[in-house]
Design a protein around this motif. Structure first.
Motif, PDB file in Angstrom:
ATOM      1  N   LYS A  14       0.834  -1.199   0.000  1.00 50.83           N
ATOM      2  CA  LYS A  14       0.000   0.000   0.000  1.00 50.83           C
ATOM      3  C   LYS A  14       0.872   1.253   0.000  1.00 50.83           C
ATOM      4  O   LYS A  14       0.593   2.221  -0.727  1.00 50.83           O
ATOM      5  CB  LYS A  14      -0.931  -0.012   1.220  1.00 50.83           C
ATOM      6  N   ALA A  15       1.959   1.231   0.780  1.00 48.89           N
ATOM      7  CA  ALA A  15       2.873   2.379   0.828  1.00 48.89           C
ATOM      8  C   ALA A  15       3.529   2.591  -0.534  1.00 48.89           C
ATOM      9  O   ALA A  15       3.643   3.728  -1.007  1.00 48.89           O
ATOM     10  CB  ALA A  15       3.931   2.153   1.897  1.00 48.89           C
ATOM     11  N   LEU A  20       3.832   5.647  -5.664  1.00 48.25           N
ATOM     12  CA  LEU A  20       3.763   5.635  -7.122  1.00 48.25           C
ATOM     13  C   LEU A  20       2.652   6.549  -7.634  1.00 48.25           C
ATOM     14  O   LEU A  20       2.736   7.070  -8.743  1.00 48.25           O
ATOM     15  CB  LEU A  20       3.559   4.203  -7.641  1.00 48.25           C
ATOM     16  N   ALA A  21       1.625   6.747  -6.809  1.00 46.14           N
ATOM     17  CA  ALA A  21       0.528   7.642  -7.171  1.00 46.14           C
ATOM     18  C   ALA A  21       0.898   9.104  -6.956  1.00 46.14           C
ATOM     19  O   ALA A  21       0.116   9.999  -7.288  1.00 46.14           O
ATOM     20  CB  ALA A  21      -0.719   7.286  -6.366  1.00 46.14           C
ATOM     21  N   GLY A  22       2.074   9.363  -6.359  1.00 52.91           N
ATOM     22  CA  GLY A  22       2.529  10.738  -6.184  1.00 52.91           C
ATOM     23  C   GLY A  22       2.216  11.350  -4.836  1.00 52.91           C
ATOM     24  O   GLY A  22       2.372  12.558  -4.646  1.00 52.91           O
ATOM     25  N   ILE A  23       1.778  10.556  -3.886  1.00 55.98           N
ATOM     26  CA  ILE A  23       1.479  11.069  -2.551  1.00 55.98           C
ATOM     27  C   ILE A  23       2.797  11.335  -1.824  1.00 55.98           C
ATOM     28  O   ILE A  23       3.705  10.511  -1.872  1.00 55.98           O
ATOM     29  CB  ILE A  23       0.612  10.059  -1.773  1.00 55.98           C
ATOM     30  N   PRO A  24       2.938  12.476  -1.155  1.00 57.16           N
ATOM     31  CA  PRO A  24       4.188  12.813  -0.460  1.00 57.16           C
ATOM     32  C   PRO A  24       4.550  11.795   0.627  1.00 57.16           C
ATOM     33  O   PRO A  24       3.678  11.172   1.233  1.00 57.16           O
ATOM     34  CB  PRO A  24       3.909  14.173   0.172  1.00 57.16           C
ATOM     35  N   ARG A  35       7.142   4.305  10.955  1.00 61.38           N
ATOM     36  CA  ARG A  35       8.004   5.099  11.834  1.00 61.38           C
ATOM     37  C   ARG A  35       9.035   5.943  11.107  1.00 61.38           C
ATOM     38  O   ARG A  35       9.307   7.062  11.493  1.00 61.38           O
ATOM     39  CB  ARG A  35       8.739   4.185  12.799  1.00 61.38           C
ATOM     40  N   ASN A  36       9.678   5.379  10.059  1.00 63.52           N
ATOM     41  CA  ASN A  36      10.824   6.059   9.492  1.00 63.52           C
ATOM     42  C   ASN A  36      10.740   6.112   7.971  1.00 63.52           C
ATOM     43  O   ASN A  36      10.348   5.136   7.327  1.00 63.52           O
ATOM     44  CB  ASN A  36      12.102   5.321   9.907  1.00 63.52           C
ATOM     45  N   HIS A  37      11.147   7.229   7.408  1.00 66.01           N
ATOM     46  CA  HIS A  37      11.082   7.395   5.952  1.00 66.01           C
ATOM     47  C   HIS A  37      12.091   6.497   5.241  1.00 66.01           C
ATOM     48  O   HIS A  37      11.885   6.121   4.089  1.00 66.01           O
ATOM     49  CB  HIS A  37      11.316   8.858   5.567  1.00 66.01           C
ATOM     50  N   SER A  38      13.176   6.123   5.930  1.00 69.15           N
ATOM     51  CA  SER A  38      14.166   5.254   5.285  1.00 69.15           C
ATOM     52  C   SER A  38      13.600   3.859   5.025  1.00 69.15           C
ATOM     53  O   SER A  38      14.013   3.171   4.095  1.00 69.15           O
ATOM     54  CB  SER A  38      15.444   5.163   6.118  1.00 69.15           C
ATOM     55  N   GLN A  39      12.636   3.444   5.840  1.00 66.05           N
ATOM     56  CA  GLN A  39      11.986   2.155   5.627  1.00 66.05           C
ATOM     57  C   GLN A  39      11.217   2.173   4.309  1.00 66.05           C
ATOM     58  O   GLN A  39      11.297   1.245   3.515  1.00 66.05           O
ATOM     59  CB  GLN A  39      11.037   1.844   6.781  1.00 66.05           C
ATOM     60  N   LEU A  40      10.499   3.246   4.079  1.00 68.91           N
ATOM     61  CA  LEU A  40       9.755   3.402   2.828  1.00 68.91           C
ATOM     62  C   LEU A  40      10.714   3.452   1.639  1.00 68.91           C
ATOM     63  O   LEU A  40      10.454   2.874   0.592  1.00 68.91           O
ATOM     64  CB  LEU A  40       8.897   4.666   2.885  1.00 68.91           C
ATOM     65  N   LYS A  41      11.831   4.124   1.839  1.00 69.36           N
ATOM     66  CA  LYS A  41      12.847   4.218   0.794  1.00 69.36           C
ATOM     67  C   LYS A  41      13.381   2.824   0.424  1.00 69.36           C
ATOM     68  O   LYS A  41      13.553   2.499  -0.753  1.00 69.36           O
ATOM     69  CB  LYS A  41      13.987   5.105   1.297  1.00 69.36           C
ATOM     70  N   THR A  42      13.604   1.985   1.440  1.00 69.13           N
ATOM     71  CA  THR A  42      14.082   0.618   1.213  1.00 69.13           C
ATOM     72  C   THR A  42      13.049  -0.194   0.440  1.00 69.13           C
ATOM     73  O   THR A  42      13.387  -0.922  -0.500  1.00 69.13           O
ATOM     74  CB  THR A  42      14.386  -0.072   2.552  1.00 69.13           C
ATOM     75  N   TRP A  43      11.782  -0.085   0.816  1.00 66.43           N
ATOM     76  CA  TRP A  43      10.725  -0.825   0.119  1.00 66.43           C
ATOM     77  C   TRP A  43      10.622  -0.394  -1.338  1.00 66.43           C
ATOM     78  O   TRP A  43      10.425  -1.229  -2.223  1.00 66.43           O
ATOM     79  CB  TRP A  43       9.386  -0.622   0.816  1.00 66.43           C
ATOM     80  N   MET A  44      10.754   0.906  -1.575  1.00 64.79           N
ATOM     81  CA  MET A  44      10.695   1.406  -2.957  1.00 64.79           C
ATOM     82  C   MET A  44      11.868   0.858  -3.773  1.00 64.79           C
ATOM     83  O   MET A  44      11.711   0.484  -4.936  1.00 64.79           O
ATOM     84  CB  MET A  44      10.707   2.942  -2.980  1.00 64.79           C
TER      85      MET A  44
END
Length: 105
Positions: A14-15, A20-24, A35-44
């Motif tokens: 979902k993240a 990919l839809a452009g949500i900040p 918790r952390n933006h680096s986690q999202l970065k890793t998933w991407m």
């Protein structure tokens, strides 16, 4: 050091979809309580590299897909497992022997 958090695969996907839809990033983190933006970065990064199987792995167990011991036959695999179990039995026998010397009756 903080506590490790394990996110379900659904949250991770979902993240990725939201990004990919452009949500900040801040909005994605707030919406899904990540918790952390680096986690999202890793998933991407894993998504872009096509390693979606790694999203299903538990925290601290990020191993390569398809790696590990390969056996030519089922018999070979069973022989290795049998040898391992025999070694465990031998260790337990030695421990029991030592324990008798430590605590005589």
């Amino acid at each position: 050091m903080g506590t490790r958090v394990s996110y379900p695969v659904e949250v991770k996907m979902k993240a990725i979809e939201m990004r990919l839809a452009g949500i900040p990033v801040k909005e994605v983190l707030a919406t899904l309580t990540i918790r952390n933006h680096s986690q999202l970065k890793t998933w991407m990064k894993l998504y872009r590299e096509g390693q979606l199987h790694r999203l299903e792995q538990p925290v601290g167990k990020q191993y390569a897909f398809g790696k590990g011991p390969q056996y030519e036959t089922e018999t070979a695999k069973l022989q290795v497992e049998n040898r391992y179990l025999k070694q465990q039995i031998e260790v337990l026998k030695k421990y029991a022997e030592l324990e008798r010397t430590w605590f005589p009756k």
